[in-house]
Write a protein that holds these residues in place. Structure first.
Motif, PDB file in Angstrom:
ATOM      1  N   ARG A 126      80.451  65.915  72.701  1.00 27.24           N
ATOM      2  CA  ARG A 126      80.550  64.481  73.004  1.00 27.24           C
ATOM      3  C   ARG A 126      79.673  64.112  74.193  1.00 27.24           C
ATOM      4  O   ARG A 126      79.121  63.016  74.262  1.00 27.24           O
ATOM      5  CB  ARG A 126      82.012  64.099  73.266  1.00 27.24           C
TER       6      ARG A 126
ATOM      7  N   THR B 236      88.340  75.150  71.647  1.00 24.11           N
ATOM      8  CA  THR B 236      87.768  74.223  70.665  1.00 24.11           C
ATOM      9  C   THR B 236      87.611  72.837  71.265  1.00 24.11           C
ATOM     10  O   THR B 236      86.588  72.167  71.071  1.00 24.11           O
ATOM     11  CB  THR B 236      88.654  74.154  69.408  1.00 24.11           C
ATOM     12  N   LEU B 237      88.621  72.392  72.005  1.00 27.40           N
ATOM     13  CA  LEU B 237      88.547  71.081  72.650  1.00 27.40           C
ATOM     14  C   LEU B 237      87.418  71.036  73.681  1.00 27.40           C
ATOM     15  O   LEU B 237      86.729  70.024  73.810  1.00 27.40           O
ATOM     16  CB  LEU B 237      89.888  70.748  73.319  1.00 27.40           C
TER      17      LEU B 237
ATOM     18  N   ALA C 271      84.141  70.798  71.778  1.00 29.67           N
ATOM     19  CA  ALA C 271      84.018  69.444  71.220  1.00 29.67           C
ATOM     20  C   ALA C 271      83.659  68.450  72.317  1.00 29.67           C
ATOM     21  O   ALA C 271      82.860  67.520  72.106  1.00 29.67           O
ATOM     22  CB  ALA C 271      85.318  69.048  70.533  1.00 29.67           C
ATOM     23  N   GLU C 272      84.235  68.631  73.508  1.00 28.71           N
ATOM     24  CA  GLU C 272      83.916  67.764  74.641  1.00 28.71           C
ATOM     25  C   GLU C 272      82.452  67.919  75.038  1.00 28.71           C
ATOM     26  O   GLU C 272      81.775  66.937  75.381  1.00 28.71           O
ATOM     27  CB  GLU C 272      84.822  68.090  75.822  1.00 28.71           C
TER      28      GLU C 272
ATOM     29  N   PRO D 169      79.851  69.872  63.093  1.00 24.69           N
ATOM     30  CA  PRO D 169      81.012  69.761  62.218  1.00 24.69           C
ATOM     31  C   PRO D 169      82.219  70.476  62.819  1.00 24.69           C
ATOM     32  O   PRO D 169      82.073  71.412  63.610  1.00 24.69           O
ATOM     33  CB  PRO D 169      80.553  70.461  60.923  1.00 24.69           C
ATOM     34  N   GLU D 170      83.409  70.015  62.442  1.00 23.12           N
ATOM     35  CA  GLU D 170      84.630  70.619  62.975  1.00 23.12           C
ATOM     36  C   GLU D 170      84.679  72.113  62.696  1.00 23.12           C
ATOM     37  O   GLU D 170      85.129  72.897  63.538  1.00 23.12           O
ATOM     38  CB  GLU D 170      85.863  69.941  62.380  1.00 23.12           C
ATOM     39  N   GLN D 171      84.227  72.529  61.510  1.00 19.55           N
ATOM     40  CA  GLN D 171      84.270  73.946  61.162  1.00 19.55           C
ATOM     41  C   GLN D 171      83.376  74.767  62.080  1.00 19.55           C
ATOM     42  O   GLN D 171      83.728  75.864  62.477  1.00 19.55           O
ATOM     43  CB  GLN D 171      83.850  74.143  59.706  1.00 19.55           C
ATOM     44  N   ASP D 172      82.211  74.213  62.442  1.00 17.08           N
ATOM     45  CA  ASP D 172      81.317  74.916  63.357  1.00 17.08           C
ATOM     46  C   ASP D 172      81.943  75.049  64.740  1.00 17.08           C
ATOM     47  O   ASP D 172      81.843  76.101  65.381  1.00 17.08           O
ATOM     48  CB  ASP D 172      79.980  74.179  63.468  1.00 17.08           C
ATOM     49  N   VAL D 173      82.569  73.984  65.204  1.00 19.53           N
ATOM     50  CA  VAL D 173      83.220  74.019  66.520  1.00 19.53           C
ATOM     51  C   VAL D 173      84.329  75.058  66.532  1.00 19.53           C
ATOM     52  O   VAL D 173      84.453  75.856  67.468  1.00 19.53           O
ATOM     53  CB  VAL D 173      83.777  72.623  66.883  1.00 19.53           C
ATOM     54  N   ALA D 174      85.134  75.076  65.480  1.00 19.64           N
ATOM     55  CA  ALA D 174      86.224  76.045  65.397  1.00 19.64           C
ATOM     56  C   ALA D 174      85.685  77.471  65.354  1.00 19.64           C
ATOM     57  O   ALA D 174      86.228  78.378  65.988  1.00 19.64           O
ATOM     58  CB  ALA D 174      87.078  75.765  64.166  1.00 19.64           C
TER      59      ALA D 174
END
Length: 214
Positions: A146, A138-139, A142-143, A155-160
């Motif tokens: 960025r 996940t990190l 997300a990176e 969105p956080e839910q999509d990334v997860a």
């Protein structure tokens, strides 16, 4: 053939020797079919000594799960160099994962096939390992977001969800790669990287797929 019985060695070394034998037997024969007699013979010790060190078959199996889960997580984390571009970090993590599971097929069988299918407390041990790997992936995703956007839109839910899907695909592909003939860890990693990064790349560029309205 097991080691010579009765050879004196430190307790920690002897215990790891027993667990090495246990992982091999559990991975190849399955938890139910594996016997403590077989494990003791392969380890080159007496069955009472196995019980003295590790108490029961259930506790021995749990100890094997914990050791191999920690080794897999360490391998994935250790394969990634922080600060590199996100795609290279993901590629390195996938290569480390597939290399580790290819080099330790019995351990992977214990983690993926055996521990999951025999209920608690074994399934709970695997859940902890999987959550750690998913969090790490996940990190990375997300990176990547960025890197693509100053203010990432995912969105956080999509990334997860993407991390869960990627880890699930890696697990399934590792089973296939270990069963297939001639598939290398690098090839397995490249297969998943090509599949995943193409989609991730589109998402980073704001090109997401949407279901038809009708």
């Amino acid at each position: 053939m097991g080691a010579v019985k009765g050879k004196r060695m430190p307790r920690a070394v002897r215990e790891q020797q027993m667990m090495d034998a246990a992982v091999r037997v559990f991975g190849q024969r399955g938890y139910r079919a594996a016997s403590m007699d077989e494990i003791a013979e392969l380890a080159g010790v007496s069955k009472p000594l196995v019980y003295l060190y590790l108490n029961s078959k259930e506790e021995l199996f749990t100890a094997c799960i914990r050791r191999e889960a920690a080794a897999l997580v360490d391998a994935v984390r250790g394969g990634v160099t922080p600060g590199e571009p996100a795609d290279r970090q993901l590629w390195a993590g996938l290569r480390a994962f597939f290399t580790h599971t290819a080099e330790r097929p019995d351990a992977w069988a214990v983690l993926h096939s055996q521990a999951r299918t025999h209920g608690e407390p074994f399934a709970a041990e695997i859940a902890v390992m999987r959550e750690e790997i998913v969090a790490f992936v996940t990190l990375l995703i997300a990176e990547a977001a960025r890197e693509a956007h100053d203010n990432p839109l995912l969105p956080e839910q999509d990334v997860a969800g993407l991390a869960e899907a990627l880890v699930g695909a890696a697990e399934a592909l590792a089973v296939w790669a270990n069963a297939a003939s001639g598939v290398t860890a690098k090839e397995a990693a490249a297969t998943l990287m090509n599949f995943a990064w193409s989609g991730l790349g589109n998402l980073m560029d704001g090109k997401s797929w949407s279901p038809p309205s009708r």
